[in-house]
Design a protein around this motif. Sequence first.
Motif, PDB file in Angstrom:
ATOM      1  N   VAL A  24       0.836  -1.193   0.000  1.00  0.00           N
ATOM      2  CA  VAL A  24       0.000   0.000   0.000  1.00  0.00           C
ATOM      3  C   VAL A  24       0.879   1.254   0.000  1.00  0.00           C
ATOM      4  CG1 VAL A  24      -1.911  -1.133   1.186  1.00  0.00           C
ATOM      5  CG2 VAL A  24      -0.128   0.000   2.520  1.00  0.00           C
ATOM      6  N   GLU A  25       0.231   2.386  -0.263  1.00  0.00           N
ATOM      7  CA  GLU A  25       0.902   3.676  -0.187  1.00  0.00           C
ATOM      8  C   GLU A  25       0.675   4.248   1.203  1.00  0.00           C
ATOM      9  OE1 GLU A  25       0.111   7.965  -2.211  1.00  0.00           O
ATOM     10  OE2 GLU A  25       0.200   6.251  -3.588  1.00  0.00           O
ATOM     11  N   VAL A  26       1.769   4.600   1.870  1.00  0.00           N
ATOM     12  CA  VAL A  26       1.679   5.141   3.230  1.00  0.00           C
ATOM     13  C   VAL A  26       2.559   6.386   3.332  1.00  0.00           C
ATOM     14  CG1 VAL A  26       1.245   2.866   4.253  1.00  0.00           C
ATOM     15  CG2 VAL A  26       3.596   3.722   4.092  1.00  0.00           C
ATOM     16  N   ALA A  27       2.386   7.127   4.407  1.00  0.00           N
ATOM     17  CA  ALA A  27       3.238   8.289   4.650  1.00  0.00           C
ATOM     18  C   ALA A  27       4.663   7.837   4.936  1.00  0.00           C
ATOM     19  CB  ALA A  27       2.690   9.100   5.815  1.00  0.00           C
ATOM     20  N   ARG A  28       5.611   8.523   4.339  1.00  0.00           N
ATOM     21  CA  ARG A  28       7.017   8.205   4.566  1.00  0.00           C
ATOM     22  C   ARG A  28       7.411   8.643   5.969  1.00  0.00           C
ATOM     23  NH1 ARG A  28      10.066  10.881   0.118  1.00  0.00           N
ATOM     24  NH2 ARG A  28       9.991  12.721   1.462  1.00  0.00           N
ATOM     25  N   PRO A  29       8.038   7.776   6.754  1.00  0.00           N
ATOM     26  CA  PRO A  29       8.375   8.145   8.130  1.00  0.00           C
ATOM     27  C   PRO A  29       9.576   9.082   8.184  1.00  0.00           C
ATOM     28  CG  PRO A  29       9.255   5.980   7.632  1.00  0.00           C
ATOM     29  CD  PRO A  29       8.437   6.383   6.429  1.00  0.00           C
ATOM     30  N   ASP A  30       9.640   9.882   9.235  1.00  0.00           N
ATOM     31  CA  ASP A  30      10.776  10.749   9.494  1.00  0.00           C
ATOM     32  C   ASP A  30      11.526  10.228  10.719  1.00  0.00           C
ATOM     33  OD1 ASP A  30      10.359  12.645   7.422  1.00  0.00           O
ATOM     34  OD2 ASP A  30       8.719  13.536   8.601  1.00  0.00           O
ATOM     35  N   PRO A  31      12.843  10.381  10.736  1.00  0.00           N
ATOM     36  CA  PRO A  31      13.611   9.875  11.878  1.00  0.00           C
ATOM     37  C   PRO A  31      13.435  10.748  13.111  1.00  0.00           C
ATOM     38  CG  PRO A  31      15.066  10.994  10.328  1.00  0.00           C
ATOM     39  CD  PRO A  31      13.710  10.943   9.675  1.00  0.00           C
ATOM     40  N   GLY A  32      13.327  10.098  14.256  1.00  0.00           N
ATOM     41  CA  GLY A  32      13.265  10.801  15.523  1.00  0.00           C
ATOM     42  C   GLY A  32      14.645  10.880  16.158  1.00  0.00           C
TER      43      GLY A  32
END
Length: 328
Positions: A24-32
């Motif tokens: 599926v298409e999902v939001a790209r995660p950002d590093p914490g």
Amino acid sequence: MPDGTMLAALYRGTGPAAEVLEVVEVARPDPGPGEVRVRVAVSGINPTDVKNRAGIMTWPIDGFQVPHHDGAGTIDAVGPGVDPGRIGEQVWLMMSAHGNAWGTAAQWCVVPEWKARRLPPDTDPLLGATLGVPAVTAAYALTADGSVEGRDVLVHGGAGAVGRCGIELGRWAGARVITTVSSEAKAEVARTAGADLVVDYRTEDVVAAVRGFSAGVHRVVEVSLAANAAIDTEVCAQDAVVVVFATDGGEAVLPVRPSLLKSLSFRFILLYNLDREALELASGVVERALDDRALTLPPITRFALEDIAAAHQLQESGPFGRVLLDIP
């Protein structure tokens, strides 16, 4: 796809691959804080990945899980507290999906920075994706109880993922490596990896073959204690360590008297139970072996990301070599 999104394979509940896996298409995660984001090139599948997805061995799912611990790619973003100089670094990934929704079966994953391990710039990402769980397991099994330089090591299942890494790492560490296999095709894999003695346990007397080669084995990398406990106690030298990393074959009956007379130690390891220090030490062994070109690409079967269900089914069938996903 819109900016800020990506393709990912995931499951929202455990079960058969064809029923629970979806791309599926999902939001790209950002590093914490303390994390890096990796643009994944190749994702590697291990038995533990399919067991997690099937529900045989799993942890609670917080909405969804992108599977797979292993992979290779390039760091493209870092979180607070991470050296920005790591951006652009080629890495292999270790234990990505453990305690983390973002495994490697996606175009990007986010992991604690110490789980993204340096891959020499000219190293094939395919090789990087075959390291992770099997290489770290083999490195820990071989080195956690002291050096094997000048020693004899027995690696059971030398054509398997951990076994093949054990052969290559054992030879690199200066050991003589004995291995067991179940066919001529697997024997060829083990010989190519550098085993000094290859024994086909289906056609040969393993104890006689090992005793004819070695005065006593000092370290055993064990995939099936149920099948091999008697063999291990027969061929081990005094004070040897048998390191058990899997449960193939079910429950074992341990020969107590011969183990006692030789003061043998049996160590049971599960990567999930190792602390960061132990995992980093084992990963460091793998990194140094990579620098010395001691690790090579095993036999592989490649699938596209959208064919992840078929890839999981192949892994469940006990494939010859490693199963990889090419990430678009």
